[in-house]
Write a protein that holds these residues in place. Structure first.
Motif, short mmCIF file in Angstrom:
data_model
loop_
_atom_site.label_atom_id
_atom_site.label_comp_id
_atom_site.label_asym_id
_atom_site.label_seq_id
_atom_site.Cartn_x
_atom_site.Cartn_y
_atom_site.Cartn_z
N UNK A 143 0.50 2.24 7.34
CA UNK A 143 0.27 3.38 6.47
C UNK A 143 -0.49 2.91 5.25
N UNK A 144 -1.38 3.75 4.75
CA UNK A 144 -2.16 3.40 3.57
C UNK A 144 -2.02 4.46 2.50
N UNK A 145 -1.87 3.99 1.27
CA UNK A 145 -1.81 4.87 0.10
C UNK A 145 -2.98 4.49 -0.80
N UNK A 146 -4.09 5.23 -0.76
CA UNK A 146 -5.26 4.87 -1.58
C UNK A 146 -5.09 5.31 -3.02
N UNK A 147 -5.91 4.77 -3.88
CA UNK A 147 -5.89 5.13 -5.30
C UNK A 147 -6.14 6.62 -5.46
N UNK A 148 -5.38 7.24 -6.34
CA UNK A 148 -5.53 8.67 -6.61
C UNK A 148 -4.71 9.56 -5.71
N UNK A 149 -4.21 9.05 -4.59
CA UNK A 149 -3.43 9.85 -3.64
C UNK A 149 -1.96 9.83 -4.01
N UNK A 150 -1.26 10.89 -3.63
CA UNK A 150 0.17 10.98 -3.86
C UNK A 150 0.99 10.72 -2.61
N UNK A 151 0.35 10.79 -1.46
CA UNK A 151 1.05 10.58 -0.19
C UNK A 151 0.17 9.69 0.69
N UNK A 152 0.77 9.17 1.76
CA UNK A 152 0.02 8.34 2.69
C UNK A 152 -1.06 9.15 3.40
N UNK A 153 -2.09 8.45 3.87
CA UNK A 153 -3.10 9.10 4.69
C UNK A 153 -2.44 9.72 5.93
N UNK A 154 -2.94 10.89 6.33
CA UNK A 154 -2.45 11.52 7.55
C UNK A 154 -3.01 10.77 8.75
N UNK A 155 -2.12 10.42 9.67
CA UNK A 155 -2.53 9.63 10.83
C UNK A 155 -3.24 10.51 11.85
#
Length: 347
Positions: free
Chosen positions: A294-306
């Motif tokens: 799972x990845x949480x990029x800068x600026x995001x509040x939740x993990x990327x949707x798979x």
């Protein structure tokens, strides 16, 4: 305001023209044959802002400047940048999110949380939707370049090229071969979500006009069947048939008028190197197990949707199949109880 002569010269040079500045504010341009034919110019041409004689004008309102601007508008600007203003995601926050991550029909165990950098492709899609009304807009879509996971809106906002100081040039080669296939995969869903309100409003107006027109012709037919003075029965039926045929024709035209026609094009694209928090997880279902990242990029509040491995969608709350533990979305597995059917396995 850019200088029209400089703008024209730079645009031609970017497309292969050789330029030389001359006295008197003129520019000598040697054009490739393809560019010469496209612009309707000789392969050797002199340019100036005002023109005159054998010198071609490229000032405001001139055919050459309009042709250059039109060609520029057809181009899709693509660039690469690295995020520099957004802070890196906190490992503790990422671990907290991961511990609450839901596998709808399995269990998950956090193995590792680490920082890093990931490459995303962000695209801005311009759409035009026309029926009885015209709607235009731009919608943004981002994908993880290698795996196709979709980041949330916070990351897209952080990638806004209009945000001053948010991005820095990325001199390294940023292109990930095949990443554009993810845009093609998700664009119809994004388009449908954006245009849902437009479709509903168009359908309401169609239904309103349909009812009005049908009621109008129903009244006309009723009046024709009950004339105020005596009319031959055959003539009356002929008039009714004429009214019904006219009504059906107008209702068909009405359907064409309210059919929504959508045109979408790629307006711009940005390759982004973004700081991320990576979470390596082990997921289990019955006797099987696999690892997910799972990845949480800068600026995001939740993990990327798979990306769903059974359809073209994505998921925040995946289910797993029994055979190979494919990641499946809520559309593929509406109810996670029992033995789910897996489109990827075919069982």
């Amino acid at each position: 305001m850019p200088d029209p002569l400089a703008f024209t010269a730079q645009s031609l040079a970017r497309r292969g023209a050789l330029l030389e500045a001359e006295d008197g504010g003129e520019v000598l341009a040697l054009l490739p044959p393809e560019l010469s034919r496209e612009m309707g110019l000789a392969e050797e041409v002199r340019l100036s802002a005002v023109g005159g004689g054998d010198v071609v004008a490229c000032g405001l309102g001139t055919p050459l400047l309009e042709a250059v601007v039109g060609a520029a508008r057809r181009e899709v600007p693509v660039t690469a940048a690295r995020m520099k203003r957004e802070p890196s995601p906190k490992a503790g926050y990422a671990r907290s999110l991961a511990e609450r991550y839901v596998i709808r029909n399995g269990v998950a165990e956090v193995l590792e949380v680490a920082g890093g950098e990931a490459t995303y492709l962000v695209a801005w899609l311009a759409y035009v939707a026309e029926a009885d009304e015209r709607h235009e807009g731009v919608v943004a879509l981002g994908v993880h370049a290698q795996e196709g996971a979709v980041p949330d809106e916070g990351f897209i906002a952080a990638c806004d090229v209009g945000a001053e100081g948010a991005l820095a040039p990325w001199p390294e080669s940023a292109v990930v071969p095949g990443a554009e296939r993810w845009l093609a995969r998700y664009a119809p869903e994004v388009e449908e979500r954006v245009l849902r309100g437009v479709r509903e409003a168009t359908a309401r107006r169609h239904a309103r006009d349909y009812e009005r027109m049908a009621a109008y012709y129903a009244a006309m037919v009723a009046e024709a069947r009950a004339p105020r003075r005596r009319v031959d029965a055959a003539a009356m039926e002929a008039k009714v048939r004429h009214l019904v045929a006219e009504r059906d024709s107008k209702l068909r035209d009405l359907a064409d008028r309210f059919t929504l026609r959508v045109h979408t094009r790629l307006a711009a694209a940005l390759w982004v190197a973004a700081p991320v928090a990576r979470v390596r997880m082990r997921v289990r279902r019955r006797k099987g197990s696999r690892e997910l990242e799972l990845r949480l990029p800068a600026g995001a509040q939740v993990f990327d949707r798979l990306p769903c491995e059974g359809c073209l969608g994505t998921t925040e709350r995946p289910a797993l199949c029994d055979e190979r533990l494919h990641v499946l979305c809520e559309t593929c597995v509406p109810l996670a109880s029992g033995r789910p059917h897996c489109p990827a396995c075919g069982t």
